[in-house]
Design a protein around this motif. Structure first.
Motif, PDB file in Angstrom:
ATOM      1  N   ASP A 174     123.830   9.066  34.157  1.00 30.09           N
ATOM      2  CA  ASP A 174     123.658   9.584  35.506  1.00 30.09           C
ATOM      3  C   ASP A 174     122.429   8.980  36.188  1.00 30.09           C
ATOM      4  O   ASP A 174     122.492   8.540  37.343  1.00 30.09           O
ATOM      5  CB  ASP A 174     123.544  11.102  35.464  1.00 30.09           C
ATOM      6  N   VAL A 175     121.298   8.920  35.469  1.00 26.53           N
ATOM      7  CA  VAL A 175     120.093   8.367  36.102  1.00 26.53           C
ATOM      8  C   VAL A 175     120.216   6.863  36.304  1.00 26.53           C
ATOM      9  O   VAL A 175     119.682   6.316  37.281  1.00 26.53           O
ATOM     10  CB  VAL A 175     118.808   8.707  35.300  1.00 26.53           C
ATOM     11  N   LEU A 176     120.931   6.187  35.409  1.00 24.21           N
ATOM     12  CA  LEU A 176     121.141   4.747  35.583  1.00 24.21           C
ATOM     13  C   LEU A 176     121.909   4.473  36.864  1.00 24.21           C
ATOM     14  O   LEU A 176     121.567   3.582  37.644  1.00 24.21           O
ATOM     15  CB  LEU A 176     121.886   4.170  34.384  1.00 24.21           C
ATOM     16  N   GLU A 177     122.953   5.247  37.086  1.00 22.96           N
ATOM     17  CA  GLU A 177     123.772   5.045  38.280  1.00 22.96           C
ATOM     18  C   GLU A 177     123.014   5.424  39.549  1.00 22.96           C
ATOM     19  O   GLU A 177     123.054   4.702  40.555  1.00 22.96           O
ATOM     20  CB  GLU A 177     125.057   5.857  38.177  1.00 22.96           C
ATOM     21  N   LYS A 178     122.304   6.540  39.528  1.00 18.20           N
ATOM     22  CA  LYS A 178     121.610   7.015  40.726  1.00 18.20           C
ATOM     23  C   LYS A 178     120.461   6.103  41.140  1.00 18.20           C
ATOM     24  O   LYS A 178     120.122   6.007  42.330  1.00 18.20           O
ATOM     25  CB  LYS A 178     121.080   8.428  40.500  1.00 18.20           C
ATOM     26  N   ASN A 179     119.831   5.433  40.189  1.00 13.54           N
ATOM     27  CA  ASN A 179     118.665   4.619  40.499  1.00 13.54           C
ATOM     28  C   ASN A 179     118.961   3.131  40.616  1.00 13.54           C
ATOM     29  O   ASN A 179     118.034   2.344  40.859  1.00 13.54           O
ATOM     30  CB  ASN A 179     117.588   4.836  39.430  1.00 13.54           C
ATOM     31  N   HIS A 180     120.218   2.743  40.469  1.00 13.34           N
ATOM     32  CA  HIS A 180     120.540   1.314  40.525  1.00 13.34           C
ATOM     33  C   HIS A 180     120.450   0.814  41.963  1.00 13.34           C
ATOM     34  O   HIS A 180     120.972   1.449  42.877  1.00 13.34           O
ATOM     35  CB  HIS A 180     121.935   1.055  39.963  1.00 13.34           C
ATOM     36  N   PRO A 181     119.784  -0.314  42.191  1.00 13.00           N
ATOM     37  CA  PRO A 181     119.657  -0.847  43.553  1.00 13.00           C
ATOM     38  C   PRO A 181     121.016  -1.199  44.149  1.00 13.00           C
ATOM     39  O   PRO A 181     121.951  -1.581  43.428  1.00 13.00           O
ATOM     40  CB  PRO A 181     118.809  -2.107  43.362  1.00 13.00           C
ATOM     41  N   HIS A 182     121.105  -1.090  45.480  1.00 15.32           N
ATOM     42  CA  HIS A 182     122.367  -1.362  46.169  1.00 15.32           C
ATOM     43  C   HIS A 182     122.339  -2.666  46.951  1.00 15.32           C
ATOM     44  O   HIS A 182     123.360  -3.058  47.516  1.00 15.32           O
ATOM     45  CB  HIS A 182     122.705  -0.197  47.096  1.00 15.32           C
ATOM     46  N   VAL A 183     121.194  -3.340  47.000  1.00 15.44           N
ATOM     47  CA  VAL A 183     121.141  -4.647  47.655  1.00 15.44           C
ATOM     48  C   VAL A 183     121.634  -5.708  46.671  1.00 15.44           C
ATOM     49  O   VAL A 183     121.578  -5.511  45.449  1.00 15.44           O
ATOM     50  CB  VAL A 183     119.706  -4.967  48.126  1.00 15.44           C
ATOM     51  N   PRO A 184     122.137  -6.842  47.144  1.00 12.43           N
ATOM     52  CA  PRO A 184     122.606  -7.901  46.238  1.00 12.43           C
ATOM     53  C   PRO A 184     121.498  -8.361  45.290  1.00 12.43           C
ATOM     54  O   PRO A 184     120.377  -8.649  45.726  1.00 12.43           O
ATOM     55  CB  PRO A 184     123.035  -9.020  47.194  1.00 12.43           C
ATOM     56  N   HIS A 185     121.812  -8.419  44.004  1.00 12.65           N
ATOM     57  CA  HIS A 185     120.813  -8.813  43.009  1.00 12.65           C
ATOM     58  C   HIS A 185     121.515  -9.170  41.712  1.00 12.65           C
ATOM     59  O   HIS A 185     122.694  -8.865  41.515  1.00 12.65           O
ATOM     60  CB  HIS A 185     119.827  -7.676  42.744  1.00 12.65           C
ATOM     61  N   PHE A 186     120.783  -9.820  40.813  1.00  9.23           N
ATOM     62  CA  PHE A 186     121.235 -10.027  39.443  1.00  9.23           C
ATOM     63  C   PHE A 186     120.685  -8.883  38.590  1.00  9.23           C
ATOM     64  O   PHE A 186     119.517  -8.522  38.714  1.00  9.23           O
ATOM     65  CB  PHE A 186     120.737 -11.368  38.899  1.00  9.23           C
ATOM     66  N   TYR A 187     121.544  -8.358  37.725  1.00  4.92           N
ATOM     67  CA  TYR A 187     121.161  -7.220  36.888  1.00  4.92           C
ATOM     68  C   TYR A 187     121.108  -7.668  35.429  1.00  4.92           C
ATOM     69  O   TYR A 187     122.120  -8.116  34.872  1.00  4.92           O
ATOM     70  CB  TYR A 187     122.177  -6.101  37.066  1.00  4.92           C
ATOM     71  N   LEU A 188     119.945  -7.555  34.818  1.00  4.44           N
ATOM     72  CA  LEU A 188     119.805  -7.870  33.393  1.00  4.44           C
ATOM     73  C   LEU A 188     120.212  -6.637  32.599  1.00  4.44           C
ATOM     74  O   LEU A 188     119.416  -5.723  32.379  1.00  4.44           O
ATOM     75  CB  LEU A 188     118.374  -8.281  33.072  1.00  4.44           C
ATOM     76  N   ALA A 189     121.470  -6.596  32.193  1.00  2.87           N
ATOM     77  CA  ALA A 189     121.991  -5.431  31.486  1.00  2.87           C
ATOM     78  C   ALA A 189     121.321  -5.259  30.130  1.00  2.87           C
ATOM     79  O   ALA A 189     120.998  -4.135  29.725  1.00  2.87           O
ATOM     80  CB  ALA A 189     123.507  -5.550  31.316  1.00  2.87           C
TER      81      ALA A 189
END
Length: 209
Positions: free
Chosen positions: A122-137
């Motif tokens: 839940d916190v991962l989803e709520k805090n994930h940025p919404h602007v275009p970016h690369f995500y280091l999973a």
């Protein structure tokens, strides 16, 4: 390991190859070993001898279903980095998909720790940025190769693709001992996004270059 062998390992890590579908199992094993004692995964994952196998199943699924198909999973000698490019979903979408994945998360967390896993998701989803970016999973180094600079090498090598696209990058740092590594690569801590009772989980951002 002598200096020549160490240099050869670093050279290999600085030129990682793109992971293919057949590498999902290998990546699952590498990340499971690297994160076996990670503070956040130790908080959400089941205890006991089943943990290693549960982590392998989780990371194998992540690589096979959610990372490798987007072409930004990279593997080197003893290290690997799994990125998601702009536009790729960072988490499973929709209630039906979450229900379908319930057996996987039950295997990872066990019944007792499933609420912890849900709170973390839940916190991962709520805090994930919404602007275009690369995500280091996830980025990891095999336990017998840690302390040799391989993590920095594969991070620097894969960040070149991010910089070539002139886009920012984001990650969640689940282990405070890795903070310096990410800071040297240009990431800055935004906030501790961990749910109540969990170890720190630092959302870190790197501006476009």
């Amino acid at each position: 390991m002598n200096e020549a062998a160490r240099f050869e390992r670093l050279r290999a890590a600085s030129a990682p190859r793109q992971a293919q579908a057949a590498d999902a199992g290998l990546l699952g094993q590498l990340f499971a070993a690297a994160f076996l004692h990670d503070p956040v995964f130790s908080w959400i994952a089941r205890t006991g001898p089943e943990r290693q196998a549960a982590l392998e199943s989780f990371f194998c699924w992540m690589m096979e279903a959610r990372v490798i198909p987007f072409g930004e999973a990279w593997i080197a000698d003893g290290a690997a980095a799994a990125w998601l490019p702009p536009g790729a979903p960072a988490s499973p979408g929709g209630i039906l998909e979450q229900i379908r994945l319930l057996p996987l998360f039950l295997k990872l967390c066990g019944v007792a720790r499933l609420p912890r896993g849900a709170a973390m998701a839940d916190v991962l989803e709520k805090n994930h940025p919404h602007v275009p970016h690369f995500y280091l999973a996830v980025v990891g180094v095999a336990p017998d190769s840690q302390g040799m600079g391989l993590g920095s090498a594969i991070l620097d090598a894969t960040l070149k693709r991010v910089d070539a696209a002139h886009l920012p990058a984001y990650l969640e740092n689940s282990n405070p001992k890795n903070t310096r590594l990410y800071e040297r690569a240009g990431f800055v801590t935004r906030a501790d996004i961990a749910p109540n009772g969990a170890p720190p989980l630092l959302g870190m951002w790197r501006d476009a270059r």
